[in-house]
Design a protein around this motif. Structure first.
Motif, PDB file in Angstrom:
ATOM      1  N   TYR A 194      -5.357  -3.129  -4.186  1.00 30.52           N
ATOM      2  CA  TYR A 194      -4.217  -1.833  -3.992  1.00 30.52           C
ATOM      3  C   TYR A 194      -4.061  -1.574  -5.430  1.00 30.52           C
ATOM      4  O   TYR A 194      -2.973  -0.639  -5.310  1.00 30.52           O
ATOM      5  N   ASN A 195      -4.558  -1.854  -6.279  1.00 28.26           N
ATOM      6  CA  ASN A 195      -4.526  -1.083  -7.488  1.00 28.26           C
ATOM      7  C   ASN A 195      -2.886  -1.573  -8.165  1.00 28.26           C
ATOM      8  O   ASN A 195      -2.360  -0.585  -8.637  1.00 28.26           O
ATOM      9  N   VAL A 196      -2.575  -2.764  -8.046  1.00 32.73           N
ATOM     10  CA  VAL A 196      -1.433  -3.209  -8.710  1.00 32.73           C
ATOM     11  C   VAL A 196      -1.522  -3.158 -10.221  1.00 32.73           C
ATOM     12  O   VAL A 196      -2.694  -3.038 -10.845  1.00 32.73           O
ATOM     13  N   ASP A 197      -0.522  -2.980 -11.086  1.00 29.10           N
ATOM     14  CA  ASP A 197      -0.622  -2.914 -12.398  1.00 29.10           C
ATOM     15  C   ASP A 197      -0.755  -4.243 -13.282  1.00 29.10           C
ATOM     16  O   ASP A 197      -1.248  -4.463 -14.453  1.00 29.10           O
TER      17      ASP A 197
ATOM     18  N   ILE B 227       3.639  -2.082 -10.496  1.00 25.42           N
ATOM     19  CA  ILE B 227       3.968  -2.951  -9.567  1.00 25.42           C
ATOM     20  C   ILE B 227       2.995  -4.236 -10.157  1.00 25.42           C
ATOM     21  O   ILE B 227       2.013  -4.372 -10.219  1.00 25.42           O
TER      22      ILE B 227
ATOM     23  N   GLU C 165       0.840  -1.168   0.111  1.00 28.23           N
ATOM     24  CA  GLU C 165      -0.193   0.110   0.028  1.00 28.23           C
ATOM     25  C   GLU C 165       0.798   1.255   0.034  1.00 28.23           C
ATOM     26  O   GLU C 165       0.715   2.328  -0.813  1.00 28.23           O
TER      27      GLU C 165
ATOM     28  N   ARG D 268       2.585   1.597  -3.532  1.00 23.16           N
ATOM     29  CA  ARG D 268       1.509   2.206  -4.583  1.00 23.16           C
ATOM     30  C   ARG D 268       1.289   3.500  -4.374  1.00 23.16           C
ATOM     31  O   ARG D 268       1.394   4.383  -5.402  1.00 23.16           O
TER      32      ARG D 268
END
Ligand SMILES: CC(=O)N[C@@H]([C@@H](O)[C@H](O)[C@H](O)CO)[C@@H](O)CC(=O)C(=O)O
Length: 300
Positions: A200-203, A186, A175, A178
């Motif tokens: 957590y909005n990883v790529d 990520i 977190e 990010r």
């Protein structure tokens, strides 16, 4: 070159029973990933490829045949790291010469307790040698190297270090990373924990089981994007039902046997000192693959 992101298979590699590279079989695994799994990319030379068990020439040949077989259809990342920096530099230069890979990646050097200054120098030297982008491969469970937020910040100050393959269950650090580095890539590395990482909005994610279960992983991403967390949990549960059984039966061996059951023609042996599946484990793999297949079919 393709944009990096999404669901990326850490490529399984087929070996013959004498330990040599099964080139045709490995090409077939690449095709399965592209044609059937509709994968967004391939991570070549990782743990899943049994990379730390093979010699330099074989590593080069794998980079070469994957590039030939992928034909620019998906993003390609070459993992060139290890504990022999001179080999990593040689591999990085070789990958550059192929002109087919979107980025390098390198595991944090392990076994000896390298200082952070040494780790930083290792990355800088590989990058300089090949003049290519780099994704740090952080897997503290296997390397014993735990990079802190501040250390990531120092590494990320190099513009060629474009991201991290984050294989850890440390969601606090994830977190923080990010939030602090919205422009770095990520990739999450534990397939069984994909859903919380996705929140957590990883790529993207890079994983071994995606060689088989990529459509379910894509479903997790799609449901989270649509705000359907309940739906994402259903998909993650299906993923974990498969992962659980695969881990219990022998990870890479069972994944390879599952590919064979899916129709991929390859020798599918593993490199020693890993052992081949016993007859009983092979029987178990049939059941494991059948239950995955039912889950994959239910998506279609
Ligand atoms: C040690 C290992 O194999 N880790 C896998 C995971 O995909 C892992 O197999 C999976 O989450 C099951 O535990 C990836 O993080 C490794 C990987 O991408 C690679 O380097 O091949």
């Amino acid at each position: 070159m393709s944009k990096l992101g999404g669901v990326i298979s850490a490529l399984l590699v087929s070996y013959n029973s004498d330990g040599s590279l099964d080139e045709a079989g490995t090409r077939a695994i690449v095709r399965y990933n592209i044609d059937v799994n509709k994968i967004d990319g391939l991570y070549v030379g990782g743990s899943t490829g049994e990379n730390f068990l093979i010699d330099t020439a074989t590593k080069k040949r794998i980079f070469e045949i994957v590039a030939e077989e992928a034909k620019g259809q998906v993003a390609l990342i070459a993992q060139v790291g290890g504990i022999n920096l001179l080999e990593s530099i040689e591999l990085a230069k070789y990958v550059k010469s192929l002109n087919a890979y979107d980025s390098l990646s390198a595991v944090t050097p392990f076994y000896y307790k390298f200082s952070f200054a040494e780790i930083k120098e290792y990355y800088n030297k590989i990058i300089e040698a090949a003049d290519m982008d780099m994704i740090i491969y952080s897997i503290p469970l296997l390397t014993g190297v735990n990079l802190s937020l501040q250390q990531f910040e120092e590494l990320f100050a190099n513009p060629h270090i474009v991201g991290v393959k984050f294989t850890a269950a440390d969601f606090y650090l994830l977190e923080r990373l990010r939030g602090a580095f919205p422009n770095k890539l990520i990739f999450f590395g534990f397939d069984e924990l994909l859903l919380p990482a996705t929140v957590y909005n990883v790529d993207g994610a890079i994983g071994s089981t995606f060689n088989l279960d990529a459509p379910l992983a894509k479903e997790v991403f799609a449901k989270v994007k649509a705000g359907d967390i309940a739906g994402a949990r259903v998909a993650q549960t299906k993923l974990n039902n498969f992962i659980d059984q695969v881990l219990a039966n022998g990870l890479y061996q069972t994944l390879k046997e599952s590919l064979r059951l899916a129709g991929v023609e390859a020798a599918m042996a593993v490199r020693p000192p890993m052992s081949q599946l016993s007859a009983e484990q092979k029987e178990r793999a049939v059941e494991i693959y059948a239950s995955l297949k039912a889950d994959l079919d239910s998506l279609a």
